[in-house]
Design a protein around this motif. Sequence first.
Motif, PDB file in Angstrom:
ATOM      1  N   THR A  74       0.826  -1.209   0.000  1.00  0.00           N
ATOM      2  CA  THR A  74       0.000   0.000   0.000  1.00  0.00           C
ATOM      3  C   THR A  74       0.863   1.263   0.000  1.00  0.00           C
ATOM      4  O   THR A  74       0.398   2.339  -0.402  1.00  0.00           O
ATOM      5  N   PHE A  75       2.108   1.152   0.455  1.00  0.00           N
ATOM      6  CA  PHE A  75       2.994   2.323   0.499  1.00  0.00           C
ATOM      7  C   PHE A  75       3.629   2.638  -0.855  1.00  0.00           C
ATOM      8  O   PHE A  75       4.257   3.682  -1.014  1.00  0.00           O
ATOM      9  N   ARG A  76       3.467   1.746  -1.833  1.00  0.00           N
ATOM     10  CA  ARG A  76       4.083   1.987  -3.131  1.00  0.00           C
ATOM     11  C   ARG A  76       3.493   3.248  -3.774  1.00  0.00           C
ATOM     12  O   ARG A  76       2.293   3.324  -4.025  1.00  0.00           O
ATOM     13  N   HIS A  77       4.359   4.243  -3.984  1.00  0.00           N
ATOM     14  CA  HIS A  77       3.977   5.495  -4.640  1.00  0.00           C
ATOM     15  C   HIS A  77       2.765   6.136  -3.956  1.00  0.00           C
ATOM     16  O   HIS A  77       1.867   6.638  -4.621  1.00  0.00           O
ATOM     17  N   PRO A  92      10.910  13.882  -3.772  1.00  0.00           N
ATOM     18  CA  PRO A  92      11.603  14.393  -2.582  1.00  0.00           C
ATOM     19  C   PRO A  92      12.961  14.997  -2.925  1.00  0.00           C
ATOM     20  O   PRO A  92      13.583  14.638  -3.911  1.00  0.00           O
ATOM     21  N   HIS A  93      13.381  15.927  -2.080  1.00  0.00           N
ATOM     22  CA  HIS A  93      14.762  16.394  -2.195  1.00  0.00           C
ATOM     23  C   HIS A  93      15.649  15.446  -1.391  1.00  0.00           C
ATOM     24  O   HIS A  93      15.165  14.570  -0.681  1.00  0.00           O
ATOM     25  N   SER A  94      16.930  15.616  -1.482  1.00  0.00           N
ATOM     26  CA  SER A  94      17.864  14.622  -0.934  1.00  0.00           C
ATOM     27  C   SER A  94      17.837  14.526   0.577  1.00  0.00           C
ATOM     28  O   SER A  94      18.229  13.511   1.142  1.00  0.00           O
ATOM     29  N   GLU A  95      17.365  15.557   1.277  1.00  0.00           N
ATOM     30  CA  GLU A  95      17.393  15.575   2.736  1.00  0.00           C
ATOM     31  C   GLU A  95      16.031  15.256   3.346  1.00  0.00           C
ATOM     32  O   GLU A  95      15.780  15.583   4.495  1.00  0.00           O
ATOM     33  N   SER A 144      12.093  -3.606  11.182  1.00  0.00           N
ATOM     34  CA  SER A 144      12.034  -2.145  11.215  1.00  0.00           C
ATOM     35  C   SER A 144      12.931  -1.610  10.107  1.00  0.00           C
ATOM     36  O   SER A 144      14.084  -2.031   9.976  1.00  0.00           O
ATOM     37  N   PHE A 145      12.398  -0.696   9.308  1.00  0.00           N
ATOM     38  CA  PHE A 145      13.175  -0.183   8.189  1.00  0.00           C
ATOM     39  C   PHE A 145      12.726   1.228   7.819  1.00  0.00           C
ATOM     40  O   PHE A 145      11.585   1.625   8.083  1.00  0.00           O
ATOM     41  N   GLU A 146      13.649   1.966   7.243  1.00  0.00           N
ATOM     42  CA  GLU A 146      13.312   3.275   6.689  1.00  0.00           C
ATOM     43  C   GLU A 146      12.658   3.048   5.334  1.00  0.00           C
ATOM     44  O   GLU A 146      13.222   2.392   4.461  1.00  0.00           O
ATOM     45  N   LEU A 147      11.446   3.563   5.178  1.00  0.00           N
ATOM     46  CA  LEU A 147      10.706   3.368   3.936  1.00  0.00           C
ATOM     47  C   LEU A 147      11.460   4.049   2.794  1.00  0.00           C
ATOM     48  O   LEU A 147      11.640   5.264   2.798  1.00  0.00           O
ATOM     49  N   PRO A 148      11.921   3.295   1.815  1.00  0.00           N
ATOM     50  CA  PRO A 148      12.740   3.885   0.737  1.00  0.00           C
ATOM     51  C   PRO A 148      11.972   4.949  -0.041  1.00  0.00           C
ATOM     52  O   PRO A 148      10.774   4.813  -0.301  1.00  0.00           O
ATOM     53  N   ALA A 149      12.667   6.000  -0.435  1.00  0.00           N
ATOM     54  CA  ALA A 149      12.041   7.099  -1.164  1.00  0.00           C
ATOM     55  C   ALA A 149      11.469   6.628  -2.487  1.00  0.00           C
ATOM     56  O   ALA A 149      10.394   7.068  -2.913  1.00  0.00           O
ATOM     57  N   GLU A 150      12.168   5.668  -3.157  1.00  0.00           N
ATOM     58  CA  GLU A 150      11.667   5.196  -4.448  1.00  0.00           C
ATOM     59  C   GLU A 150      10.367   4.409  -4.313  1.00  0.00           C
ATOM     60  O   GLU A 150       9.625   4.240  -5.280  1.00  0.00           O
ATOM     61  N   VAL A 151      10.097   3.903  -3.101  1.00  0.00           N
ATOM     62  CA  VAL A 151       8.828   3.216  -2.851  1.00  0.00           C
ATOM     63  C   VAL A 151       7.738   4.222  -2.528  1.00  0.00           C
ATOM     64  O   VAL A 151       6.626   4.176  -3.080  1.00  0.00           O
TER      65      VAL A 151
END
Length: 414
Positions: A310-313, A319-322, A376-383
């Motif tokens: 459900t988190f896909r896109h 996003p910017h890099s920070e 536990s993980f940081e949700l990737p920006a590309e996702v």
Amino acid sequence: MVNLDRDAFSKTIQVPVLKIRKEIINKVMKTLKHKLIHRPHLKRIGDDPKDDSIKVTSEDSFDDRDREIFKQLDISPQVLQVDLQLTYENFKTDEILEAVLPKGQDVTSSFSRVGHIAHMNLRDHQLPYKNLIGQVILDKNPGLTSVVNKTNIIDSTYRNFQMEVLAGEENMMTKVKENGFTYEFDFSKVYWNSRLATEHDRIAGFLKNGDVVFDVFAGVGPFAIPAARRNCIVYANDLNPESYKWLVHNCKLNKVDKKVQAFNTDGREFIRTVVKEELSKYIKAFSTERKHRLHVVMNLPALALEFLDTFRHLLPEEPHSEVVLPTVHCYGFSKDDNPEKEVKDRAEEMLGTTLKNYSIHLVRKVAPNKEMMCISFELPAEVLFGTQTNNEGEPVSKRPRTDKACSVDSEAQV
């Protein structure tokens, strides 16, 4: 024995006793405490008009050290044999169950305590003796008024196990204290597991003042309420109307209702509406301030990993890099020989990417070949960022925020 017969445990045996002068009985008791008979509800000091007697394990109990102490206390110990009446009250739970169940059968005396309720998970071969087992548990544990067993019938909508009362009253309204918080609920209608107290506290330890927490499968509040007490902003959701009702109630009970917004909808809908809207807002603010963090808790181990797609896109912005990305704490069961890898593989499959910043924690063993894990993980920006498309590659229209979402402040929902 299928029906408990307490009188069957009454018997008279002979035991050795040590006669001691009354004025030194306390000193001797303290010195010989490891040599005394220890039975539930058994007086170790006998009644005698002139002298006291203490019950010891055998006539050969005393060693040279004991005899030296007798000499120091000016004691000439007299060991006598006396009759001792034992009853059901003098036997331990495991001893009783071992005596009445068929030879070779597992003795089950463990249970989870939920307020005044003992919650057992009996195996199939123990079910013919379920009421006897329940009654023994009730007899031997002060404060319990009901013993229940989890049946094999699962509510397909809310994933709740049905229960049957084995002994005691049918009152399932209970109060539980955990990690300094109080929770009230109807145990027959919501999910609660006392064995997760350590895990609730572990996740709370990651949270800091001002963080934002999205609790997708909140239950009656064991993650949401500690988070709110740490001055986090909390959005808590559960599909079960009963869980939602008690979530609202417990937020008020623990005086955190001003910091929690409660929702009663499907987990996917909660992510696609509430999480989507609020994430967009907080990511912009937090990415500028760099002071606070975002957390998503998904504690439905039977299904939660399947919700990760459900988190896909979910968010369209590039996003910017920070950018501050949310940390997801997702639970899952695994029967694999390598549960860490299996859970990670399933998470990556649903997310459609390879996880880099992640950790995996063993929560508890549910069964000999079944473990509950938390990844536990940081949700990737590309996702998280991008445009959602349907099977034809066309953009998916935005879905409205659920009309069931409401603030805990609403008295009508209590």
